[in-house]
Structure formats: C-alpha cells, structure tokens
Design a protein around this motif. Structure first.
Motif, short mmCIF file in Angstrom:
data_model
loop_
_atom_site.label_atom_id
_atom_site.label_comp_id
_atom_site.label_asym_id
_atom_site.label_seq_id
_atom_site.Cartn_x
_atom_site.Cartn_y
_atom_site.Cartn_z
N ALA A 132 -25.65 37.69 -14.90
CA ALA A 132 -25.50 37.39 -13.47
C ALA A 132 -24.95 35.98 -13.27
O ALA A 132 -24.10 35.75 -12.40
CB ALA A 132 -26.84 37.55 -12.76
N LEU A 133 -25.43 35.02 -14.07
CA LEU A 133 -24.94 33.65 -13.96
C LEU A 133 -23.46 33.57 -14.32
O LEU A 133 -22.68 32.88 -13.65
CB LEU A 133 -25.76 32.73 -14.88
CG LEU A 133 -25.30 31.27 -14.97
CD1 LEU A 133 -25.32 30.62 -13.60
CD2 LEU A 133 -26.18 30.51 -15.95
N ASP A 134 -23.06 34.30 -15.36
CA ASP A 134 -21.64 34.30 -15.75
C ASP A 134 -20.77 34.87 -14.63
O ASP A 134 -19.70 34.33 -14.32
CB ASP A 134 -21.45 35.11 -17.03
CG ASP A 134 -22.10 34.44 -18.23
OD1 ASP A 134 -22.34 33.22 -18.17
OD2 ASP A 134 -22.37 35.14 -19.23
N ARG A 135 -21.25 35.96 -14.00
CA ARG A 135 -20.46 36.56 -12.91
C ARG A 135 -20.36 35.59 -11.74
O ARG A 135 -19.30 35.47 -11.12
CB ARG A 135 -21.11 37.88 -12.47
CG ARG A 135 -20.96 39.01 -13.48
CD ARG A 135 -21.32 40.34 -12.84
NE ARG A 135 -22.71 40.37 -12.41
CZ ARG A 135 -23.71 40.78 -13.18
NH1 ARG A 135 -23.47 41.19 -14.43
NH2 ARG A 135 -24.95 40.80 -12.73
N ALA A 136 -21.47 34.90 -11.41
CA ALA A 136 -21.45 33.95 -10.29
C ALA A 136 -20.49 32.79 -10.58
O ALA A 136 -19.73 32.36 -9.71
CB ALA A 136 -22.86 33.42 -10.03
N GLU A 137 -20.52 32.28 -11.82
CA GLU A 137 -19.62 31.17 -12.17
C GLU A 137 -18.16 31.62 -12.12
O GLU A 137 -17.29 30.88 -11.65
CB GLU A 137 -19.97 30.66 -13.57
CG GLU A 137 -21.30 29.93 -13.63
CD GLU A 137 -21.63 29.47 -15.04
OE1 GLU A 137 -20.95 29.95 -15.98
OE2 GLU A 137 -22.56 28.65 -15.20
N GLN A 138 -17.88 32.84 -12.59
CA GLN A 138 -16.52 33.35 -12.52
C GLN A 138 -16.06 33.52 -11.07
O GLN A 138 -14.91 33.23 -10.72
CB GLN A 138 -16.43 34.69 -13.26
CG GLN A 138 -16.63 34.57 -14.77
CD GLN A 138 -16.68 35.91 -15.45
OE1 GLN A 138 -16.56 36.96 -14.80
NE2 GLN A 138 -16.85 35.91 -16.77
N GLY A 139 -16.99 33.99 -10.20
CA GLY A 139 -16.64 34.12 -8.79
C GLY A 139 -16.33 32.78 -8.15
O GLY A 139 -15.39 32.66 -7.35
N LEU A 140 -17.12 31.75 -8.51
CA LEU A 140 -16.87 30.41 -7.97
C LEU A 140 -15.52 29.88 -8.43
O LEU A 140 -14.76 29.31 -7.64
CB LEU A 140 -17.99 29.47 -8.40
CG LEU A 140 -17.83 28.00 -7.99
CD1 LEU A 140 -17.75 27.87 -6.47
CD2 LEU A 140 -18.98 27.16 -8.55
N GLU A 141 -15.21 30.07 -9.71
CA GLU A 141 -13.91 29.61 -10.22
C GLU A 141 -12.76 30.31 -9.50
O GLU A 141 -11.75 29.68 -9.15
CB GLU A 141 -13.84 29.86 -11.73
CG GLU A 141 -14.80 28.99 -12.54
CD GLU A 141 -14.74 29.32 -14.02
OE1 GLU A 141 -13.97 30.24 -14.38
OE2 GLU A 141 -15.46 28.67 -14.81
N ALA A 142 -12.89 31.62 -9.27
CA ALA A 142 -11.83 32.36 -8.58
C ALA A 142 -11.68 31.87 -7.14
O ALA A 142 -10.56 31.73 -6.63
CB ALA A 142 -12.14 33.86 -8.60
N LEU A 143 -12.82 31.58 -6.46
CA LEU A 143 -12.76 31.10 -5.08
C LEU A 143 -12.09 29.74 -5.01
O LEU A 143 -11.24 29.50 -4.13
CB LEU A 143 -14.18 31.02 -4.52
CG LEU A 143 -14.31 30.47 -3.10
CD1 LEU A 143 -13.56 31.36 -2.11
CD2 LEU A 143 -15.77 30.33 -2.70
N VAL A 144 -12.44 28.84 -5.92
CA VAL A 144 -11.83 27.50 -5.92
C VAL A 144 -10.33 27.60 -6.16
O VAL A 144 -9.53 26.91 -5.50
CB VAL A 144 -12.51 26.62 -7.00
CG1 VAL A 144 -11.76 25.31 -7.17
CG2 VAL A 144 -13.96 26.34 -6.62
N ALA A 145 -9.92 28.48 -7.07
CA ALA A 145 -8.49 28.64 -7.35
C ALA A 145 -7.76 29.19 -6.13
O ALA A 145 -6.66 28.73 -5.78
CB ALA A 145 -8.30 29.56 -8.56
N ALA A 146 -8.37 30.18 -5.44
CA ALA A 146 -7.72 30.76 -4.25
C ALA A 146 -7.61 29.73 -3.13
O ALA A 146 -6.58 29.64 -2.44
CB ALA A 146 -8.52 31.98 -3.78
N GLN A 147 -8.67 28.94 -2.94
CA GLN A 147 -8.62 27.91 -1.90
C GLN A 147 -7.56 26.85 -2.21
O GLN A 147 -6.88 26.36 -1.30
CB GLN A 147 -10.00 27.26 -1.75
CG GLN A 147 -11.04 28.18 -1.14
CD GLN A 147 -12.40 27.53 -1.06
OE1 GLN A 147 -12.61 26.46 -1.63
NE2 GLN A 147 -13.33 28.17 -0.35
#
Length: 202
Positions: A132-147
């Motif tokens: 779950a932590l890995d998925r959350a970190e990957q989601g944060l990285e994707a969000l930062v890249a999109a922003q």
C-alpha cells in the motif's frame, strides 16, 4: 637350445600346512601358489635346502605339496582359549534389580507427571507488507509529474499571451498615431478652408 634353469624348492605357510613347490624362480613359485603379493618380500615365503624336505617337491615340479605343520596337539594348543561364559545372576539379585527397576520406573513416571508441559510458542506475526505504501508513493510521484507538466503548459500559454499583448500594444500605438495624423491634417485643411470662406464673405 637354452639350458633349463635349475629347480629350487620354496615354502610358504597356508593355514596349518606348509606349501612346498619346486620352481625355477620365486616368481614361478608365487604363480604356483596363486599369490599376487610378493610373499618373499614380506618374509612369509623362503627357499628350502633340506634334502629331506625337497625330495618330494622336486619329484613333482610346479605342483604344490602340502605338509602338516606340527602335531595335532600343537595346533590345538595354538588356538586361542575360549572366553568364559558369563555367570547368570542369582534369583535374589535379579529380584532386587527388578524391584529397583520398578521403583525407578515409578519415580520416572511420577516425575514426568509433575513436569508441566511447555506451552507452545506463539507464532510470530508476518512482516507488514509495504504494498500500500509503494502504491501511495507511486501515486504521489505521478501527481507531481502531472502538475509539473500543467504548470509548464500554463507558463507557455502565459508567454504566448505576453507576446500577443506586446504585439497588440505596438499595433494599437501605430494605428493611433496614423489616425491622429489624419485628424490633424483634416483639421488643418478645415481651418484653411474656413478661413478662405470667411475672407470671401467679407
């Protein structure tokens, strides 16, 4: 023709017998005895020169002649003495041992009953999963890249609007100057015409 080699008599012990053989060499004697080992080098075989012992083997060359070594009494005496048979314990001693064994068995059973059973060790919990932590970190990285991409696109649009604004201001100033010049010329022409008209009226 080569002269035949002189026969010699050799002897080696086999069990309770001495094995004699008349042969031309030690090697031939070993072959007659069927031995692959060098019995002469080991000191087990030897050359015999006594005429009383060599007569019979020389009469049958290559044949093993066995002769009993010593008398039957000497051979029996050479055998190892039989080990004495163990004595059977008396009835009383066996009874005492049985009683001691019974009492010891009862004590062992009693001690085993008194000994508390060890509690089973609890199973260790599995290590927590970090999926779950890995998925959350990957989601944060994707969000930062999109922003970051959105901000870059916005900056590009802002820069394009700034260029458009500068071009618009430049065009507006040029058009205004042209219009103002046209108005000034028209006013001057009107003033001149009005003055001529006034002069004509006077």
């Amino acid at each position: 023709m080569a002269a035949k080699r002189k026969l010699k008599v050799f002897r080696t012990p086999i069990g309770f017998h001495d094995a004699y053989v008349a042969a031309s060499s030690r090697r031939a004697a070993l072959e007659a005895w069927g031995s692959d080992a060098d019995l002469f080098a080991r000191g087990i075989a030897e050359l015999v020169t006594d005429d009383a012992l060599t007569a019979e083997p020389l009469a049958s060359p290559g044949q093993v002649i066995k002769r009993l070594r010593g008398s039957a009494e000497e051979q029996l005496a050479a055998l190892p003495a039989a080990a004495p048979s163990p004595k059977r314990p008396g009835r009383r001693s066996s009874d005492r041992k049985a009683k001691r064994g019974g009492s010891q068995g009862e004590e062992a059973r009693a001690s085993s009953k008194k000994t508390p059973k060890s509690k089973p060790r609890p199973r260790s919990k599995p290590r927590p999963s970090r999926a779950a932590l890995d998925r959350a970190e990957q989601g944060l990285e994707a969000l930062v890249a999109a922003q970051a991409q959105e901000e870059a696109a916005l900056r590009e649009r802002e820069q394009a609007l700034e260029r458009t604004r500068r071009d618009l201001n430049t065009r507006h100033q040029r058009d205004r100057k042209t219009a103002e010049l046209r108005v000034r010329k028209a006013r001057e022409a009107h003033t001149d015409a009005l003055q001529h008209w006034i002069d004509d009226q006077g």
